[in-house]
Design a protein around this motif. Structure first.
Motif, mmCIF file in Angstrom:
data_model
loop_
_atom_site.group_PDB
_atom_site.id
_atom_site.type_symbol
_atom_site.label_atom_id
_atom_site.label_comp_id
_atom_site.label_asym_id
_atom_site.label_seq_id
_atom_site.Cartn_x
_atom_site.Cartn_y
_atom_site.Cartn_z
ATOM 1 N N ASN A 34 0.814 -1.213 0.000
ATOM 2 C CA ASN A 34 0.000 0.000 0.000
ATOM 3 C C ASN A 34 0.847 1.263 0.000
ATOM 4 N N HIS A 38 -2.811 5.758 -0.358
ATOM 5 C CA HIS A 38 -3.912 4.806 -0.183
ATOM 6 C C HIS A 38 -4.251 4.642 1.307
ATOM 7 N N CYS A 42 -7.851 5.666 2.914
ATOM 8 C CA CYS A 42 -8.653 4.667 3.642
ATOM 9 C C CYS A 42 -8.969 5.140 5.053
ATOM 10 N N LYS A 45 -11.577 7.855 4.933
ATOM 11 C CA LYS A 45 -12.880 7.358 4.484
ATOM 12 C C LYS A 45 -13.581 6.533 5.573
ATOM 13 N N GLN A 84 -13.479 -3.095 7.531
ATOM 14 C CA GLN A 84 -13.523 -2.186 6.387
ATOM 15 C C GLN A 84 -12.111 -1.842 5.898
ATOM 16 N N GLU A 88 -10.242 -2.860 2.228
ATOM 17 C CA GLU A 88 -9.590 -1.881 1.356
ATOM 18 C C GLU A 88 -8.156 -2.303 1.021
#
Length: 98
Positions: A34, A38, A42, A45, A84, A88
């Motif tokens: 990652n 990113h 994440c 979000k 979650q 991702e």
């Protein structure tokens, strides 16, 4: 015939105990997959109230120290955020119960 009744009542008291709701820590691990962007995207979000500045600080800590606690709170919410973030593509440590 005389019936005598002895009326004795037993009062049972409830024992009061206070238990805290279980809490857990959500920890993201460093990986070579990652990008910083990113990870930041994440975190912003998924974690409520995560600022861009804090997300960048955590991404740097993940990279520099190998991991970072990104959220701590009630177990059910921790499970949701953990799942979650993992969906991702972030590399996650197992939930750490407090």
């Amino acid at each position: 015939m005389a019936i005598s009744s002895s009326s004795s009542s037993t009062l049972l008291e409830r024992e009061k105990t206070t238990q805290c709701y279980p809490e857990a820590r959500v920890i993201v691990l460093d990986d070579v997959i990652n990008t910083f962007q990113h990870v930041v995207d994440c975190l912003r979000k998924i974690i409520p109230g995560m600022s861009e500045e804090n997300a960048w600080r955590l991404a740097n800590r993940i990279d520099g120290q190998g991991s970072a606690e990104v959220w701590r709170g009630p177990l059910e919410q921790a499970e949701l955020y953990h799942q979650q973030l993992q969906m991702e593509g972030l590399t996650m440590a197992p939930l750490d119960r407090c």
